[in-house]
Design an enzyme around this catalytic site. Sequence first.
Site, mmCIF file in Angstrom:
data_model
loop_
_atom_site.group_PDB
_atom_site.id
_atom_site.type_symbol
_atom_site.label_atom_id
_atom_site.label_comp_id
_atom_site.label_asym_id
_atom_site.label_seq_id
_atom_site.Cartn_x
_atom_site.Cartn_y
_atom_site.Cartn_z
ATOM 1 N N LYS A 43 -11.434 9.175 7.967
ATOM 2 C CA LYS A 43 -10.972 9.395 6.671
ATOM 3 C C LYS A 43 -12.208 9.077 5.746
ATOM 4 O O LYS A 43 -12.696 9.773 4.871
ATOM 5 C CB LYS A 43 -10.177 8.298 6.104
ATOM 6 C CG LYS A 43 -8.405 8.559 6.543
ATOM 7 C CD LYS A 43 -7.976 10.151 6.410
ATOM 8 C CE LYS A 43 -7.458 10.132 4.737
ATOM 9 N NZ LYS A 43 -6.947 11.466 4.876
ATOM 10 N N THR A 90 -7.964 7.490 1.497
ATOM 11 C CA THR A 90 -7.213 5.971 1.513
ATOM 12 C C THR A 90 -7.983 4.634 1.270
ATOM 13 O O THR A 90 -9.270 4.721 1.374
ATOM 14 C CB THR A 90 -6.658 5.826 2.783
ATOM 15 O OG1 THR A 90 -6.504 4.558 3.175
ATOM 16 C CG2 THR A 90 -7.948 5.840 3.832
ATOM 17 N N ASP A 91 -7.391 3.674 0.795
ATOM 18 C CA ASP A 91 -8.258 2.345 0.524
ATOM 19 C C ASP A 91 -9.030 1.837 1.586
ATOM 20 O O ASP A 91 -9.949 0.945 1.748
ATOM 21 C CB ASP A 91 -7.597 1.431 -0.184
ATOM 22 C CG ASP A 91 -6.314 1.064 0.592
ATOM 23 O OD1 ASP A 91 -6.183 1.478 1.533
ATOM 24 O OD2 ASP A 91 -5.695 -0.005 0.281
ATOM 25 N N GLU A 92 -8.368 2.394 3.022
ATOM 26 C CA GLU A 92 -9.010 1.549 4.137
ATOM 27 C C GLU A 92 -10.319 2.097 4.283
ATOM 28 O O GLU A 92 -11.219 1.420 5.373
ATOM 29 C CB GLU A 92 -7.955 2.022 5.464
ATOM 30 C CG GLU A 92 -6.794 1.813 5.344
ATOM 31 C CD GLU A 92 -6.036 1.511 6.521
ATOM 32 O OE1 GLU A 92 -6.582 1.656 7.722
ATOM 33 O OE2 GLU A 92 -4.564 1.373 6.557
ATOM 34 N N TYR A 146 -9.190 5.686 12.531
ATOM 35 C CA TYR A 146 -8.478 6.342 11.603
ATOM 36 C C TYR A 146 -9.086 6.119 10.286
ATOM 37 O O TYR A 146 -9.563 7.034 9.596
ATOM 38 C CB TYR A 146 -7.175 5.683 11.142
ATOM 39 C CG TYR A 146 -6.332 5.913 9.878
ATOM 40 C CD1 TYR A 146 -6.030 7.478 9.626
ATOM 41 C CD2 TYR A 146 -6.437 5.171 8.875
ATOM 42 C CE1 TYR A 146 -5.657 7.807 8.273
ATOM 43 C CE2 TYR A 146 -5.706 5.628 7.652
ATOM 44 C CZ TYR A 146 -5.511 6.698 7.318
ATOM 45 O OH TYR A 146 -4.986 7.053 6.145
HETATM 46 P P1 NAD Z 1 2.136 11.576 7.705
HETATM 47 O O1 NAD Z 1 1.621 11.181 9.028
HETATM 48 O O2 NAD Z 1 3.534 11.207 7.294
HETATM 49 O O3 NAD Z 1 1.865 13.216 7.522
HETATM 50 C C1 NAD Z 1 1.116 13.889 7.896
HETATM 51 C C2 NAD Z 1 1.197 15.434 7.953
HETATM 52 O O4 NAD Z 1 0.126 16.232 8.287
HETATM 53 C C3 NAD Z 1 2.417 15.611 8.833
HETATM 54 O O5 NAD Z 1 3.512 16.447 8.143
HETATM 55 C C4 NAD Z 1 1.801 16.612 9.981
HETATM 56 O O6 NAD Z 1 2.570 17.518 10.727
HETATM 57 C C5 NAD Z 1 0.706 17.105 9.154
HETATM 58 N N1 NAD Z 1 -0.634 17.692 10.145
HETATM 59 C C6 NAD Z 1 -1.313 16.705 10.997
HETATM 60 N N2 NAD Z 1 -2.094 17.315 11.517
HETATM 61 C C7 NAD Z 1 -2.360 18.517 11.223
HETATM 62 C C8 NAD Z 1 -3.046 19.693 11.199
HETATM 63 N N3 NAD Z 1 -4.030 19.692 12.227
HETATM 64 N N4 NAD Z 1 -2.858 20.679 10.742
HETATM 65 C C9 NAD Z 1 -1.831 20.895 9.593
HETATM 66 N N5 NAD Z 1 -0.974 19.842 9.370
HETATM 67 C C10 NAD Z 1 -1.267 18.629 10.068
HETATM 68 O O7 NAD Z 1 1.185 10.974 6.569
HETATM 69 P P2 NAD Z 1 1.192 10.584 4.972
HETATM 70 O O8 NAD Z 1 1.752 8.888 5.292
HETATM 71 O O9 NAD Z 1 2.401 11.263 4.519
HETATM 72 O O10 NAD Z 1 -0.159 10.575 4.493
HETATM 73 C C11 NAD Z 1 -0.607 11.728 3.968
HETATM 74 C C12 NAD Z 1 -2.030 11.570 3.693
HETATM 75 O O11 NAD Z 1 -2.209 10.345 2.637
HETATM 76 C C13 NAD Z 1 -2.900 11.248 4.707
HETATM 77 O O12 NAD Z 1 -4.284 12.106 4.493
HETATM 78 C C14 NAD Z 1 -3.174 9.845 4.766
HETATM 79 O O13 NAD Z 1 -4.821 9.458 5.139
HETATM 80 C C15 NAD Z 1 -3.115 9.539 3.224
HETATM 81 N N6 NAD Z 1 -2.950 8.050 2.913
HETATM 82 C C16 NAD Z 1 -1.580 7.676 3.399
HETATM 83 C C17 NAD Z 1 -1.013 6.467 2.795
HETATM 84 C C18 NAD Z 1 0.041 5.967 3.460
HETATM 85 O O14 NAD Z 1 0.514 4.686 2.945
HETATM 86 N N7 NAD Z 1 1.060 6.689 4.103
HETATM 87 C C19 NAD Z 1 -1.982 5.641 2.070
HETATM 88 C C20 NAD Z 1 -3.311 6.105 1.736
HETATM 89 C C21 NAD Z 1 -3.558 7.459 1.959
HETATM 90 O O1 DAU Z 2 -3.867 1.165 3.003
HETATM 91 C C1 DAU Z 2 -3.453 2.664 3.126
HETATM 92 C C2 DAU Z 2 -3.195 2.997 4.612
HETATM 93 O O2 DAU Z 2 -1.864 2.407 4.918
HETATM 94 C C3 DAU Z 2 -2.997 4.511 4.856
HETATM 95 O O3 DAU Z 2 -4.258 4.952 4.918
HETATM 96 C C4 DAU Z 2 -2.427 4.701 6.267
HETATM 97 O O4 DAU Z 2 -2.329 6.189 6.357
HETATM 98 C C5 DAU Z 2 -1.072 3.917 6.447
HETATM 99 O O5 DAU Z 2 -0.557 4.314 7.802
HETATM 100 C C6 DAU Z 2 -1.295 2.401 5.990
HETATM 101 O O6 DAU Z 2 -2.047 1.830 6.978
HETATM 102 P P1 DAU Z 2 -1.767 0.239 7.469
HETATM 103 O O7 DAU Z 2 -2.292 0.086 8.771
HETATM 104 O O8 DAU Z 2 -1.650 -0.535 6.354
HETATM 105 O O9 DAU Z 2 0.076 0.588 7.555
HETATM 106 P P2 DAU Z 2 1.108 0.003 8.610
HETATM 107 O O10 DAU Z 2 2.403 0.405 8.038
HETATM 108 O O11 DAU Z 2 0.694 0.684 10.163
HETATM 109 O O12 DAU Z 2 1.044 -1.335 8.493
HETATM 110 C C7 DAU Z 2 0.882 -2.249 7.478
HETATM 111 C C8 DAU Z 2 0.855 -3.781 7.898
HETATM 112 O O13 DAU Z 2 1.876 -4.164 8.717
HETATM 113 C C9 DAU Z 2 -0.467 -3.991 8.672
HETATM 114 O O14 DAU Z 2 -1.354 -5.220 8.280
HETATM 115 C C10 DAU Z 2 -0.196 -3.932 10.311
HETATM 116 C C11 DAU Z 2 1.223 -4.641 9.972
HETATM 117 N N1 DAU Z 2 2.157 -4.146 11.164
HETATM 118 C C12 DAU Z 2 2.612 -2.977 11.025
HETATM 119 C C13 DAU Z 2 3.405 -2.282 12.306
HETATM 120 C C14 DAU Z 2 3.763 -0.948 12.421
HETATM 121 C C15 DAU Z 2 2.996 -5.262 11.872
HETATM 122 O O15 DAU Z 2 2.647 -6.276 11.558
HETATM 123 N N2 DAU Z 2 3.975 -4.948 12.603
HETATM 124 C C16 DAU Z 2 3.961 -3.418 12.981
HETATM 125 O O16 DAU Z 2 5.042 -3.160 13.747
#
Ligand code: NAD
Ligand code: DAU
Length: 351
Positions: free
Chosen positions: A170, A141-143, A166
């Site tokens: 990562k 992730t970019d985080e 988190y």
């Molecule tokens: P998500 O939370 O929707 O899905 C995570 C999945 O992992 C679920 O299906 C869960 O059951 C499975 N899981 C959790 N713990 C596990 C374990 N111990 N063993 C096996 N499976 C397990 O996540 P997402 O948003 O789809 O993100 C997927 C990946 O992409 C993550 O690695 C996250 O860090 C990365 N990522 C997400 C975003 C985003 O915006 N959602 C952005 C950048 C990177």
């Molecule tokens: O940047 C990549 C990341 O993006 C991934 O690595 C993470 O898995 C993914 O969850 C996401 O993280 P963020 O914290 O950026 O996403 P989130 O949707 O939780 O929040 C997006 C922005 O919105 C953040 O600035 C917090 C804000 N927010 C979020 C929630 C849930 C609110 O203001 N209110 C809310 O209720």
Amino acid sequence: MKNILVTGGAGFIGSNFVHYVLQTRDDIQRLVNYDLLTYAGNLENLKDIEKDPRYTFARGDIRDRKAVKELFNEYDFDTVVHFAAESHVDRSITEPEVFLTTNVMGTQTLLDAAKDHWKLAPEDKYSREYKPGVRYLQVSTDEVYGALGKTGMFTETMPLAPNSPYSASKAGADMVVRAYGSTYGLPVNITRCSNNYGPCQFPEKLIPLMIHNALGDKALPVYGDGMQIRDWLHVKDHCAAICAVLDRGRVGEVYNIGGNNEKANLDIVRLILSALDKPESLIAHVADRPGHDRRYAIDNGKITSELGWKPEYTFEQGMTETIQWYLDHPAWVEHVTSGAYRNYYKRMYGS
Ligand code: NAD
Ligand code: DAU
């Protein structure tokens, strides 16, 4: 890419990736989705492909060494795409431990299994020879880069400076992947993408949460002043980028993936309210997230120039389709929010 292990394939991005790969590629013989089915894993996301003869679901934990090793022995994977993780920043603030065990130790378990299965001389610690064509891809992730000020963008060479449990987990995982590449010569890549949006995202994340609350005429909780910026990427563009890295990425390299879509949270919330014809009086400014990163922005230069990938979705098109998806799938939303989908797992797989 013939036999591919996708971890976390029942989650948001993982399930979109499973669909993407099965729809767009003819080189896949077997795709195994290994997922623990935590609260974030939902097999309803995969109902339409569960009978595809190339697809297998295996329920399990990436921290379970024995199970992961057996999986490699059974399916002889040549490719691993590791999505499985605890992914929600807010949860990491209240329960950090599971983020460390899943995201760091789970990654190390997978790396060990891949190394042991792929290495031609596993007993020789100096050998760096692996089966031809194998690849391990870590979805990061970019985080991990931390927060930006008003200007600047994340590049692959920036130091890591994570701010939440988190993102720290990562970043820790990324360091372990890097070390396995350097020390053992394991053919690895790391991708670091910005915030994804699209179908099947659990309504704890900003966009689906706001759509869900707006539809129910509930308050939309905006953290702090709502002027934090994220760089939004449609999940299908992310899937295409991962395939580009698997196909053409240089071994050992990190690739940033972003949508060129910097938006303030408040603007997104307003866009959702307007699309659903709901009043802005639903916006409720609430206490800010501790350690809240102010701005993320991805420099896409490396992946676009080296691999020829670029995002196809405009934010407007992606958001219109995403909002429509949630309108068209009230049962999906009802199941994941009511917990009824857990009963489905119990019926299917026991407790
Ligand atoms: P998500 O939370 O929707 O899905 C995570 C999945 O992992 C679920 O299906 C869960 O059951 C499975 N899981 C959790 N713990 C596990 C374990 N111990 N063993 C096996 N499976 C397990 O996540 P997402 O948003 O789809 O993100 C997927 C990946 O992409 C993550 O690695 C996250 O860090 C990365 N990522 C997400 C975003 C985003 O915006 N959602 C952005 C950048 C990177
Ligand atoms: O940047 C990549 C990341 O993006 C991934 O690595 C993470 O898995 C993914 O969850 C996401 O993280 P963020 O914290 O950026 O996403 P989130 O949707 O939780 O929040 C997006 C922005 O919105 C953040 O600035 C917090 C804000 N927010 C979020 C929630 C849930 C609110 O203001 N209110 C809310 O209720």
